[in-house]
Scaffold this motif. Structure first.
Motif, PDB file in Angstrom:
ATOM      1  N   GLY A 209      66.357  49.075  94.174  1.00  0.00           N
ATOM      2  CA  GLY A 209      67.639  49.752  93.972  1.00  0.00           C
ATOM      3  C   GLY A 209      68.808  48.913  94.449  1.00  0.00           C
ATOM      4  O   GLY A 209      69.877  48.897  93.830  1.00  0.00           O
ATOM      5  N   ILE A 210      68.613  48.192  95.550  1.00  0.00           N
ATOM      6  CA  ILE A 210      69.651  47.272  96.031  1.00  0.00           C
ATOM      7  C   ILE A 210      69.875  46.164  95.010  1.00  0.00           C
ATOM      8  O   ILE A 210      71.016  45.801  94.703  1.00  0.00           O
ATOM      9  N   ALA A 211      68.793  45.631  94.465  1.00  0.00           N
ATOM     10  CA  ALA A 211      68.923  44.593  93.440  1.00  0.00           C
ATOM     11  C   ALA A 211      69.633  45.142  92.209  1.00  0.00           C
ATOM     12  O   ALA A 211      70.493  44.464  91.621  1.00  0.00           O
ATOM     13  N   ALA A 212      69.315  46.363  91.813  1.00  0.00           N
ATOM     14  CA  ALA A 212      69.961  46.971  90.647  1.00  0.00           C
ATOM     15  C   ALA A 212      71.442  47.192  90.900  1.00  0.00           C
ATOM     16  O   ALA A 212      72.266  47.040  90.002  1.00  0.00           O
TER      17      ALA A 212
ATOM     18  N   GLY B 215      59.802  53.337  87.797  1.00  0.00           N
ATOM     19  CA  GLY B 215      60.455  54.465  87.110  1.00  0.00           C
ATOM     20  C   GLY B 215      61.673  54.966  87.843  1.00  0.00           C
ATOM     21  O   GLY B 215      62.692  55.308  87.233  1.00  0.00           O
ATOM     22  N   SER B 216      61.594  54.989  89.154  1.00  0.00           N
ATOM     23  CA  SER B 216      62.745  55.466  89.930  1.00  0.00           C
ATOM     24  C   SER B 216      63.920  54.508  89.825  1.00  0.00           C
ATOM     25  O   SER B 216      65.079  54.930  89.798  1.00  0.00           O
ATOM     26  N   VAL B 217      63.656  53.213  89.735  1.00  0.00           N
ATOM     27  CA  VAL B 217      64.744  52.232  89.594  1.00  0.00           C
ATOM     28  C   VAL B 217      65.390  52.358  88.218  1.00  0.00           C
ATOM     29  O   VAL B 217      66.614  52.246  88.096  1.00  0.00           O
ATOM     30  N   VAL B 218      64.601  52.610  87.194  1.00  0.00           N
ATOM     31  CA  VAL B 218      65.152  52.804  85.855  1.00  0.00           C
ATOM     32  C   VAL B 218      66.048  54.045  85.835  1.00  0.00           C
ATOM     33  O   VAL B 218      67.161  54.017  85.283  1.00  0.00           O
TER      34      VAL B 218
ATOM     35  N   THR C  57      73.049  53.541  94.314  1.00  0.00           N
ATOM     36  CA  THR C  57      71.869  53.214  93.508  1.00  0.00           C
ATOM     37  C   THR C  57      70.584  53.184  94.340  1.00  0.00           C
ATOM     38  O   THR C  57      69.578  53.774  93.925  1.00  0.00           O
ATOM     39  N   PRO C  58      70.573  52.523  95.521  1.00  0.00           N
ATOM     40  CA  PRO C  58      69.347  52.573  96.323  1.00  0.00           C
ATOM     41  C   PRO C  58      68.982  53.990  96.779  1.00  0.00           C
ATOM     42  O   PRO C  58      67.793  54.331  96.834  1.00  0.00           O
ATOM     43  N   ALA C  59      69.980  54.807  97.057  1.00  0.00           N
ATOM     44  CA  ALA C  59      69.689  56.179  97.494  1.00  0.00           C
ATOM     45  C   ALA C  59      69.071  56.993  96.360  1.00  0.00           C
ATOM     46  O   ALA C  59      68.109  57.748  96.580  1.00  0.00           O
ATOM     47  N   ILE C  60      69.611  56.851  95.161  1.00  0.00           N
ATOM     48  CA  ILE C  60      69.043  57.562  94.015  1.00  0.00           C
ATOM     49  C   ILE C  60      67.617  57.082  93.764  1.00  0.00           C
ATOM     50  O   ILE C  60      66.709  57.894  93.547  1.00  0.00           O
TER      51      ILE C  60
END
Length: 95
Positions: free
Chosen positions: A14-17, A66-69, A32-35
């Motif tokens: 999530g940090i990378a995203a 899947g969570s990162v997407v 984003t990392p929290a989501i």
């Protein structure tokens, strides 16, 4: 205890995203990392309750990737909404 590995993996990705998605100035650094972490926790727990074992590749793919997407899609939607909102506010103020 394996859920911690999934949560840490989702948070790191999530940090990378966060850095890969445009519009960082319009959102917080932790959005984003929290989501991603919250979705990973829900997916991992749900799949465990459904009987998917910890040795299953699908559990890890769904919970981490899947969570990162999902987090990336939500972040893009939030940034788009924020841009529309800011543009409407500028028009209303005559800026």
């Amino acid at each position: 205890m394996y859920i911690l590995l999934a949560l840490i993996g989702a948070c790191v990705l999530g940090i990378a995203a966060h850095f890969m998605i445009d519009g960082r100035e319009l959102r917080g650094v932790a959005l984003t990392p929290a989501i991603a972490t919250a979705v990973a926790a829900a997916v991992y727990t749900g799949l465990q309750w459904l009987g998917v074992g910890e040795d299953s590749l699908w559990l890890w793919l769904a919970s981490v990737l899947g969570s990162v997407v999902v987090a990336a899609a939500l972040t893009i939607a939030i940034v788009a909404w924020r841009r529309r909102s800011d543009a409407a506010a500028k028009v209303a103020l005559g800026i």
